[in-house]
Design an enzyme around this catalytic site. Structure first.
Site, mmCIF file in Angstrom:
data_model
loop_
_atom_site.group_PDB
_atom_site.id
_atom_site.type_symbol
_atom_site.label_atom_id
_atom_site.label_comp_id
_atom_site.label_asym_id
_atom_site.label_seq_id
_atom_site.Cartn_x
_atom_site.Cartn_y
_atom_site.Cartn_z
ATOM 1 N N TYR A 223 -22.876 -9.303 15.809
ATOM 2 C CA TYR A 223 -23.660 -8.169 15.313
ATOM 3 C C TYR A 223 -25.139 -8.549 15.347
ATOM 4 O O TYR A 223 -25.534 -9.586 14.834
ATOM 5 C CB TYR A 223 -23.209 -7.865 13.887
ATOM 6 C CG TYR A 223 -23.732 -6.579 13.268
ATOM 7 C CD1 TYR A 223 -24.642 -5.751 13.911
ATOM 8 C CD2 TYR A 223 -23.287 -6.188 12.013
ATOM 9 C CE1 TYR A 223 -25.099 -4.585 13.326
ATOM 10 C CE2 TYR A 223 -23.736 -5.016 11.409
ATOM 11 C CZ TYR A 223 -24.641 -4.220 12.066
ATOM 12 O OH TYR A 223 -25.093 -3.068 11.472
ATOM 13 N N CYS A 224 -25.961 -7.700 15.976
ATOM 14 C CA CYS A 224 -27.414 -7.886 16.023
ATOM 15 C C CYS A 224 -27.734 -9.263 16.633
ATOM 16 O O CYS A 224 -27.274 -9.573 17.721
ATOM 17 C CB CYS A 224 -27.996 -7.701 14.627
ATOM 18 S SG CYS A 224 -29.801 -7.655 14.566
ATOM 19 N N ILE A 225 -28.509 -10.109 15.941
ATOM 20 C CA ILE A 225 -28.829 -11.406 16.527
ATOM 21 C C ILE A 225 -27.617 -12.328 16.533
ATOM 22 O O ILE A 225 -27.606 -13.335 17.254
ATOM 23 C CB ILE A 225 -30.026 -12.086 15.832
ATOM 24 C CG1 ILE A 225 -29.736 -12.361 14.366
ATOM 25 C CG2 ILE A 225 -31.270 -11.247 15.985
ATOM 26 C CD1 ILE A 225 -30.827 -13.165 13.682
ATOM 27 N N LEU B 29 -22.441 -5.655 18.827
ATOM 28 C CA LEU B 29 -22.879 -4.520 18.019
ATOM 29 C C LEU B 29 -24.398 -4.539 17.902
ATOM 30 O O LEU B 29 -24.976 -5.503 17.403
ATOM 31 C CB LEU B 29 -22.252 -4.586 16.622
ATOM 32 C CG LEU B 29 -20.729 -4.725 16.542
ATOM 33 C CD1 LEU B 29 -20.272 -4.750 15.084
ATOM 34 C CD2 LEU B 29 -20.023 -3.626 17.309
ATOM 35 N N GLY C 3 -24.945 -11.227 17.821
ATOM 36 C CA GLY C 3 -24.521 -10.928 19.182
ATOM 37 C C GLY C 3 -25.341 -11.689 20.205
ATOM 38 O O GLY C 3 -24.821 -12.110 21.249
#
Length: 598
Positions: free
Chosen positions: A331-333, A360, A335
């Site tokens: 998710y976000c960083i 994400l 990812g």
């Protein structure tokens, strides 16, 4: 004495008692504030981000640009005067439309009926919107400004415009006046106590509260999905969740959350918990719970986050479950770190260890980062590095303030009105509690991240980065990938995440959800909200993809469930977590960032 007289005296007594309590709060908060300011003066800890001097220089360049084009400036001034006369003539015919400062959807700030029905308030509102639009137009026409200066002027001009909204002042906000009369001035006194307490919490720097810090308890109201901490090192605890089905998919699911926030955004209350939902779909779920670092981890590197995070988690999951492969989600960083992990594994011929990867709201190509770019340049990063060198880490509240500026009317001024002008307490809201539960970033890692990814955009370049001894080439990632982006994301703009998806070398399913960076992700399948779009091809142009994508109603969660099932393996008997170290959510997630001065 009559019953009504007794009630009146009782009411007067209650009012006097409440007013006394407000004054006591004001006295205590004032003392704390004075002590905090004294501490900051003694330590010299007055760092401000963004730096007002850099903003001032950008506006100086903007002023010079205007003076170099006097004809255009005169034209703009003439148009403003003309519009002002027109507004004055129309002032006796209140306008019932809800204009905005940027020509977009109706402005939620002006909801009180007095803004349209009262001649004075209507004139104030329309004058404000007229001047706001003209100011923005003036900036947009400054074509000879260098790009970064223009971004800064546009961004901070909007901050200036938002700050000067008549809704933000007691004397020009009808709802505030109405509340003050209704409460006999008690609302204003309570608001004064609120702002002094928030200033005291920041040692003189305002710490605007979005939610009561005692409103929720981590591990009880939120982050309450049953499980165990099965491993820990200096950077993370690894949590395995207890199964709720008799059988599970053969391949476990590893979640790599961002370390800029705490993992429990994916584990809020029972109805909104993505983790609880994934467990119910038959996944053996593991999640990394990152440490909230202090100065002792100042020299920690991005390489360390890779090796002591996902790579270590893969080894632990293998030893617990016996599975050689996992599905992974970032998710976000988180990812961004997951993609780096995949490229690192591919460079060593180990890509089969991860069967599928879900991203994400993740950026891998940082060429267009939206309004965040206003904070990204050599001068500002150098200032942050100097601050981090002294402190050992970047305090999470500082990043929180920057993110709040991206949605100032909702995340700053709306709470100024609620907490200070109306004297109310913030409404308990689990998502905002999570948002205010800041984490810090180690100095060396954060400097590397800002420079190599945001400033220089090197992750997208094949082998431009070497991490943990291996070259990183996203094009060598053949792992099937699922990319979820959200249409109104102000942190990871969907066009950037779309371009990021095209950097991978394997099959990609790109899904565009509704809403923003958080609400569009945490959208349970029974919510019936937002919808999402899909396409059977990953076209070169994101706009062409959008124009021809298929629309679906409801949450993206069932779409992901269908996609990931192809890579989840056969059914096996459900796996109960070993005794491990302690019950979920563990100690690391409960460590709060330091309060006081940034």
């Amino acid at each position: 004495m009559s019953t009504s007289d007794n009630k009146s005296k009782s009411s007067d007594s209650d009012y006097a008692l409440r007013m006394t309590e407000h004054w006591q709060r004001i006295g205590v908060a004032s003392s704390r504030l004075a002590a905090g300011i004294a501490r900051r003066q003694l330590t010299g800890d007055f760092f401000m981000f963004p730096d007002p001097m850099l903003i001032s220089r950008a506006f100086q360049r903007f002023g010079t640009s205007l003076l170099e084009n006097p004809q255009e400036l005169i034209k703009l001034q003439s148009e403003l005067i003309s519009d002002g006369f027109k507004l004055w003539q129309e002032s006796l015919s209140p306008n019932t439309s809800a204009e905005t400062a940027d020509g977009g959807k109706p402005d939620r700030r002006f909801q009180h009926e007095a803004w349209f029905e009262n001649t004075v308030y209507d004139f104030i509102r329309r004058s404000y919107l007229l001047n706001a639009n003209r100011l923005l137009e003036t900036v947009q026409q400054a074509d000879d400004l260098d790009p970064q200066s223009k971004k800064m002027v546009e961004f901070y001009m909007r901050q200036y415009i938002d700050a000067l909204s008549p809704t933000n002042f007691a004397l020009s906000n009808p709802a505030v006046a109405e509340k003050a009369i209704e409460t006999g001035g008690e609302s204003l006194l309570n608001g004064l106590a609120n702002i002094l307490e928030d200033l005291a919490d920041g040692d003189g720097q305002l710490r605007l509260r979005h939610v009561d810090p005692e409103a929720f308890t981590v591990g009880q109201d939120i982050a309450a999905t049953p499980g165990r901490v099965v491993y820990e090192n200096r950077l993370m605890q690894l949590i395995q969740y207890s199964p709720t089905t008799e059988t599970v998919h053969e391949r476990p699911l590893l979640i790599v959350p961002p370390w800029i926030n705490k993992y429990y955004i994916l584990d809020l209350n029972e109805k909104k918990s993505w983790i609880r939902w994934a467990v119910a779909q038959g996944h053996t779920v593991f999640v990394i719970s990152w440490v909230n670092p202090g100065a002792e981890l100042a020299e920690t590197t991005f390489d360390d986050y890779l090796t002591e995070g996902p790579l270590t988690a893969l080894e632990v999951i293998n030893s617990i479950t016996g599975s050689q492969q996992v599905n992974a989600l970032g998710y976000c960083i988180g990812g961004t770190l997951l993609a780096t992990t995949l490229a690192w594994l591919a460079a060593g011929g180990e890509e089969d260890r991860i069967s599928s990867a879900t991203f994400l709201t993740t950026m891998l190509d940082f060429s267009e980062v939206g309004e965040l770019s206003v904070f990204i340049d050599e001068e500002q990063i150098a200032q942050l590095e100097q601050y981090m060198a002294n402190k050992g880490y970047l305090q999470g509240a500082m990043l929180g303030q920057a993110f709040n500026l991206l949605q100032a009317n909702d995340l700053i001024w709306g709470y100024v009105i609620n907490n200070y002008l109306l004297g109310r307490e913030p409404v308990p809201f689990d998502l905002l509690y999570w948002n205010s539960d800041n984490t810090c970033m180690p100095a060396r890692m954060q400097s590397w991240y800002l420079r190599n990814l945001y400033l220089e955009n090197r992750l997208r370049e094949p082998a431009a980065l070497e991490i943990a001894g291996r070259p990183i080439d996203l094009g060598k990632i053949k792992t099937p990938a699922y990319f979820l982006s959200t249409a109104a994301d102000h942190i990871a703009p969907w066009q950037s995440t779309y371009r990021s998806a095209r950097l991978l070398g394997g099959p990609v399913r790109f899904v565009l959800g509704g809403s923003g960076h958080v609400a569009g992700v945490i959208n349970p399948e029974n919510s019936g909200k937002y919808g999402y779009r899909t396409h059977n091809r990953l076209l070169a142009d994101p706009q062409r993809w959008l124009d021809s994508a298929k629309e679906h109603s409801g949450s993206w969660w069932p779409d992901w469930r269908s996609w990931v099932s192809k890579y989840a393996g056969d059914s096996v008997t459900a796996r109960t977590p070993p005794e491990g170290i302690e019950p979920a959510p563990g100690r690391y997630v409960k460590v709060r960032a330091p309060k006081g001065a940034i």
